[in-house]
Design an enzyme around this catalytic site. Sequence first.
Site, PDB file in Angstrom:
ATOM      1  N   HIS A 143      21.317  53.904  39.885  1.00 42.08           N
ATOM      2  CA  HIS A 143      20.013  53.780  40.525  1.00 42.08           C
ATOM      3  C   HIS A 143      19.737  54.912  41.510  1.00 42.08           C
ATOM      4  CE1 HIS A 143      22.220  51.461  43.748  1.00 42.08           C
ATOM      5  NE2 HIS A 143      21.350  52.094  44.506  1.00 42.08           N
ATOM      6  N   ASP A 195      25.677  50.204  36.660  1.00 40.88           N
ATOM      7  CA  ASP A 195      25.105  50.922  37.800  1.00 40.88           C
ATOM      8  C   ASP A 195      25.988  52.093  38.231  1.00 40.88           C
ATOM      9  OD1 ASP A 195      23.186  51.574  39.657  1.00 40.88           O
ATOM     10  OD2 ASP A 195      23.962  50.226  41.198  1.00 40.88           O
ATOM     11  N   SER A 245      24.530  53.947  48.819  1.00 42.62           N
ATOM     12  CA  SER A 245      24.825  53.719  47.404  1.00 42.62           C
ATOM     13  C   SER A 245      25.482  54.928  46.759  1.00 42.62           C
ATOM     14  CB  SER A 245      23.546  53.396  46.640  1.00 42.62           C
ATOM     15  OG  SER A 245      23.326  52.030  46.582  1.00 42.62           O
TER      16      SER A 245
END
Length: 422
Positions: free
Chosen positions: A163, A196, A283
Amino acid sequence: MSQPPHDPSGPASGGPGRRLPGRGGLPTAAATDPLGAGPRDQPRDQPQRPAAPSGPAVAPASAGPNPGAPVQTPLHGRSRAGLIAAVAAAALLFGGVGGYAGSQLADHSQSTGTGDTDGVEAIAAKALPSVVTIRISSSSGSPLGTGSGFVLRADGYIVTNNHVAAAGGSGSQLKVLFSDESEADAKLVGTSPTYDLAVLKVERTGLPALTLADSGQLKVGQSVIAVGAPLGLTGSVTTGIVSALNRPVVTGGDSTSGSSTGSSDQSYMNAIQTDAAINQGNSGGPLLDLQGRVVGVNSAIYSSRNGGSIGLGFAIPADQVRRTTDQLIRTGKAEYPVIGLDFDPNYTGTGVKVSRVVDGGPAAKAGIKEGDVINSIDGVATKDPKTYLVTLRSKDIGQTITVGYDRAGDQKSVTMQTAAGS
């Protein structure tokens, strides 16, 4: 009429550079369904079934400037925060794309990495040169945000979240900022929306790589260290513990109709939960043990509406990172384990009711039939489609697993080998 959700025996992940759904207005999770739905377990023309309380699962939306209101602001360069999903009084956020303005502000304000012990200080000093900030720009060069990553191999391979890498959509530009403030253009080697994860490549050699640990050896209460660029604040270090293991977490985009040729931007984590502070922009950064090894990749947080950390962060275990990044580097795409069946999205009981068995697949060979209700994999309860898929996708391709199921009131179990889906 939509086809039944797939196990998945067919394709489920997009190719490199795939957009997250709806950059012009990313979907928010339904406030009436705080845990969200499993992947492709709710065709769009079917009513939503409330999920069992087995862990957070939401679809992302972009964070906006008003923490007290539903957040639907598109992810533009002026946004101060990353991908967020409003859920009742709390939200599960991708730890993902922090504001570009924060990155600019923090370029020369790197954290010293000091901790509460000399051990943490030494680990931070060793790890920081291996942790990078990833800057995402549109195809025209407009800044969109930042994320984190780390050097996996000395010859230029870098790990981050899907992402983060896909946040700018097709044609976006990715730059990697190193701890010495040098930059390098990055190309996308491959992505796995399912897990992810993404791998980038820069044209450099001799980079200081981090080592992936055996995450299967993690213990609840073990000390961990998160490193990354929350809100663009490069080189930030936080400490905490492993709060829980094997936490089923589903994040990402909207569900598809669930056909064998369908796809989904949803991601499934058999996650490490930690109370180390993780915020938007973290992230893709590493979660380290006290030997400086990567035990997980930080990916999401459960948060209040203002988007801040409340001590509920989630990381992809290193064992999964190792499997997926090896595949991405070798072939440019990732596979995941399947057993070859569809399940009924309208089933309201505990477990996953089989609606179709794929001829010649592992489930068919093991004797699973339509109408059976799968309720465990290797002794782990699969009380809804989400926990079923998270548990299944944490396995290796070709691994022998034991599937427990109910057939007309009789509890049975069979063993089978997982097959490969992509």
